[in-house]
Write an enzyme that holds these catalytic residues in place. Structure first.
Site, PDB file in Angstrom:
ATOM      1  N   VAL A 182       0.832  -1.209   0.000  1.00  0.00           N
ATOM      2  CA  VAL A 182       0.000   0.000   0.000  1.00  0.00           C
ATOM      3  C   VAL A 182       0.865   1.257   0.000  1.00  0.00           C
ATOM      4  O   VAL A 182       0.664   2.175  -0.797  1.00  0.00           O
ATOM      5  CB  VAL A 182      -0.939   0.017   1.227  1.00  0.00           C
ATOM      6  CG1 VAL A 182      -1.707   1.337   1.297  1.00  0.00           C
ATOM      7  CG2 VAL A 182      -1.902  -1.156   1.168  1.00  0.00           C
TER       8      VAL A 182
ATOM      9  N   ASP B 128      10.307   3.193   6.566  1.00  0.00           N
ATOM     10  CA  ASP B 128      10.046   1.789   6.879  1.00  0.00           C
ATOM     11  C   ASP B 128      11.159   1.288   7.790  1.00  0.00           C
ATOM     12  O   ASP B 128      12.329   1.652   7.602  1.00  0.00           O
ATOM     13  CB  ASP B 128       9.993   0.954   5.594  1.00  0.00           C
ATOM     14  CG  ASP B 128       9.254  -0.370   5.783  1.00  0.00           C
ATOM     15  OD1 ASP B 128       8.183  -0.543   5.192  1.00  0.00           O
ATOM     16  OD2 ASP B 128       9.746  -1.230   6.548  1.00  0.00           O
TER      17      ASP B 128
ATOM     18  N   ARG C 257      14.453  -3.472   2.890  1.00  0.00           N
ATOM     19  CA  ARG C 257      13.448  -2.908   1.989  1.00  0.00           C
ATOM     20  C   ARG C 257      13.866  -1.513   1.531  1.00  0.00           C
ATOM     21  O   ARG C 257      13.751  -1.183   0.347  1.00  0.00           O
ATOM     22  CB  ARG C 257      12.097  -2.851   2.710  1.00  0.00           C
ATOM     23  CG  ARG C 257      10.965  -2.172   1.951  1.00  0.00           C
ATOM     24  CD  ARG C 257      10.551  -2.960   0.737  1.00  0.00           C
ATOM     25  NE  ARG C 257       9.294  -2.438   0.186  1.00  0.00           N
ATOM     26  CZ  ARG C 257       8.868  -2.699  -1.032  1.00  0.00           C
ATOM     27  NH1 ARG C 257       9.583  -3.466  -1.850  1.00  0.00           N
ATOM     28  NH2 ARG C 257       7.711  -2.212  -1.455  1.00  0.00           N
TER      29      ARG C 257
ATOM     30  N   THR D 257      -2.610  -4.617   9.144  1.00  0.00           N
ATOM     31  CA  THR D 257      -3.467  -4.882  10.303  1.00  0.00           C
ATOM     32  C   THR D 257      -3.893  -6.340  10.246  1.00  0.00           C
ATOM     33  O   THR D 257      -4.961  -6.670   9.726  1.00  0.00           O
ATOM     34  CB  THR D 257      -4.702  -3.958  10.309  1.00  0.00           C
ATOM     35  OG1 THR D 257      -5.245  -3.874   8.985  1.00  0.00           O
ATOM     36  CG2 THR D 257      -4.342  -2.567  10.771  1.00  0.00           C
TER      37      THR D 257
ATOM     38  N   THR E 127      -6.641  -0.954   7.253  1.00  0.00           N
ATOM     39  CA  THR E 127      -8.012  -1.412   7.465  1.00  0.00           C
ATOM     40  C   THR E 127      -8.240  -1.736   8.936  1.00  0.00           C
ATOM     41  O   THR E 127      -7.488  -2.498   9.540  1.00  0.00           O
ATOM     42  CB  THR E 127      -8.302  -2.662   6.620  1.00  0.00           C
ATOM     43  OG1 THR E 127      -8.081  -2.340   5.244  1.00  0.00           O
ATOM     44  CG2 THR E 127      -9.740  -3.120   6.804  1.00  0.00           C
TER      45      THR E 127
ATOM     46  N   CYS F   1      -6.648  -9.070   3.042  1.00  0.00           N
ATOM     47  CA  CYS F   1      -7.862  -8.246   3.101  1.00  0.00           C
ATOM     48  C   CYS F   1      -9.111  -9.082   3.336  1.00  0.00           C
ATOM     49  O   CYS F   1      -9.633  -9.125   4.442  1.00  0.00           O
ATOM     50  CB  CYS F   1      -8.006  -7.430   1.809  1.00  0.00           C
ATOM     51  SG  CYS F   1      -6.826  -6.081   1.678  1.00  0.00           S
TER      52      CYS F   1
ATOM     53  N   ARG G 283       0.982 -13.738   1.694  1.00  0.00           N
ATOM     54  CA  ARG G 283       0.362 -13.545   3.008  1.00  0.00           C
ATOM     55  C   ARG G 283      -0.991 -14.240   3.085  1.00  0.00           C
ATOM     56  O   ARG G 283      -1.851 -14.051   2.233  1.00  0.00           O
ATOM     57  CB  ARG G 283       0.201 -12.052   3.306  1.00  0.00           C
ATOM     58  CG  ARG G 283       1.490 -11.315   3.599  1.00  0.00           C
ATOM     59  CD  ARG G 283       1.248  -9.834   3.801  1.00  0.00           C
ATOM     60  NE  ARG G 283       0.804  -9.191   2.562  1.00  0.00           N
ATOM     61  CZ  ARG G 283       0.434  -7.905   2.500  1.00  0.00           C
ATOM     62  NH1 ARG G 283       0.441  -7.157   3.592  1.00  0.00           N
ATOM     63  NH2 ARG G 283       0.059  -7.385   1.353  1.00  0.00           N
TER      64      ARG G 283
END
Length: 452
Positions: free
Chosen positions: A16, A34, A39, A111, A146, A286, A357
């Site tokens: 995201v 981050d 990364r 989340t 979220t 999600c 994930r």
């Protein structure tokens, strides 16, 4: 406040945060933060292992230094006489000092849920504490992660207040604009998806809406309150989860009736208002997670959600169901299950995406292994080291290695669990024993009798 010159700090540079950072960096000075130093190093070298941002865009917006301090003539460090401030660009950093001069902070951390499917807000708490260390009077913190309704103001804001010593809606402000990133989707990119926005005061809401509207070509929708914006996001994925659960249940029923589920859906889909959902495995960060957030909040308020949790249980059972159907089909063909070898195609949570994930392909693999079946997994998109670390499953990303192994002994069955484009070009019979089984979970292969 509308005349504020935006300097944006984005916390979390994953699926995201990175696309959002690159988009804002086409118009504003942005520092992406981050805690993962590997990364940051990868991104500063112009590479994105998530494959969400095109390499040319990333390299085009990247800066060699902090845009809050640099000037245009300093961009390539060639001049000793800087004159005009940097107007836009992205600098990636794991140093908290690099975001201290931002006046807009956008939090895009994951989340997840814990092993009991309870919301885990730990990443949000940690990100809020980080932002709180550099928060100043007049700053705005926008959350995109979220959550269930109330998390921004009831959970995150107190952390910001404690870490900063500032008072909410007097010294600093907050907003919520739920992410709508669809990993692997190169058509519905971040700027092409209408954005819901909100703010902790009407004026802040308008400012946040103005900020997003300046880069989101699809437009924005300013929600009346933060809680309404939070609720709108969490029901998006809950609705989809429930619809998929319905067709998954249909697949189980039609399987008992020996009816092709996809043929039934094709026939029903000729009606103008029939919703085109397909059966399958529901994983990812999600749809397979967000409904638990809403259900947990409902339970906290004394209401036990029946439909949402029933849909979750049904969808979570599909991996084991697929494994049992594959085994039954093999038995009907006279295949010795105890000595069988199966080639599983795909282990990411969705097609044409490296994200593993919460993938439910693992449930299919484990279900087959419960029958003492030897399973080989091939996925050209997944990182084998990541798959092994997350799930203890050996996978291969090189089709030539799979081909060499199959030349020694072909497979009794092939299960297509993920619809990567690469699989459509394979001659599956090259890997399959005569009389073997091909089971198509996604229903994308032509002339295959066995599908979900």
């Amino acid at each position: 406040m509308m005349n504020k010159k935006f300097k944006i700090g984005i916390i979390g540079l994953g699926y995201v945060g990175l696309p959002l950072s690159c988009l804002f960096a086409t118009k504003y000075p942005v520092v992406g933060f981050d805690i993962n130093e590997e990364r940051i190093s990868e991104l500063n070298n112009g590479k994105d292992s998530t494959l969400e941002v095109e390499e040319d865009l990333l390299q085009r917006v990247l800066l060699k230094g902090n845009p809050f301090h640099l000037r245009n003539s300093e961009k390539n460090f060639e001049s000793e006489t800087p004159t005009v401030a940097i107007e836009q660009g992205l600098y990636c950093s794991s140093n908290i000092e690099d975001i201290q001069d931002a006046n807009i902070y956008i939090v895009t951390v994951p989340t997840p849920v814990d092993k009991y499917n309870r919301p885990d807000l730990t990443p949000l708490y940690k990100a809020s504490a980080t932002v709180g260390q550099v928060l100043k009077k007049g700053d705005i913190v926008v959350y995109e992660s979220t959550v269930y309704p109330g998390v921004t103001e009831e959970e995150c804001v107190p952390v910001l207040e404690k870490a900063s010593g500032l008072k909410f809606n007097e010294d600093f402000f907050a907003g919520y604009s739920p992410e709508r990133i669809n990993p692997g989707d190169k058509e519905h990119t971040v700027e092409k998806i209408l954005k819901v926005t909100s703010g902790s005061t009407p004026e802040v809401g308008v400012l946040i809406d103005h900020l997003y509207k300046s880069v989101i070509t699809a437009g924005t929708h300013l929600a009346p309150t933060i809680k309404i914006a939070e609720a709108s996001k969490v029901i998006e994925n809950s609705q989809r989860d429930i619809n998929i659960a319905f067709v998954n249940e249909l697949a189980k029923i039609f399987n008992l009736l020996d009816i092709d589920t996809h043929a039934v859906l094709d026939a029903a889909g000729t009606k103008w208002n029939f919703l085109p959902f397909k059966p399958g495995l529901v994983g990812g960060h999600c749809i397979g997670v967000d409904p638990f957030y809403l259900a947990q909040k409902a339970q906290d308020m004394g209401y036990y959600s029946e439909l949402i949790l029933t849909a979750r249980r049904l969808n979570d059972s599909m991996g084991e169901f697929v494994a049992s159907q594959v085994v039954k089909t093999m038995i009907k063909k006279g295949i010795n299950i105890s000595k069988a070898k199966v080639l599983n195609l795909g282990i990411t949570f969705k097609e044409n995406c490296p994200d593993v994930r919460n993938t439910k392909a693992v449930d299919v693999i484990k279900g087959l292994e419960d029958y003492n079946i030897e399973v080989t997994t091939y996925d050209p998109w997944a990182n084998p080291a990541e798959v092994m670390h997350e799930y203890g499953v050996k996978s291969d990303s090189d089709i030539d290695q799979v081909r060499i192994a199959s030349e020694i002994e072909k497979y009794d069955a092939i299960v297509l669990t993920v619809a990567h484009n690469e699989f459509l070009g394979l001659d599956l019979y090259e890997f399959l024993k005569e009389g073997g089984v091909i089971y198509d979970v996604k229903g994308i292969l032509k002339e295959v009798d066995n599908r979900l």
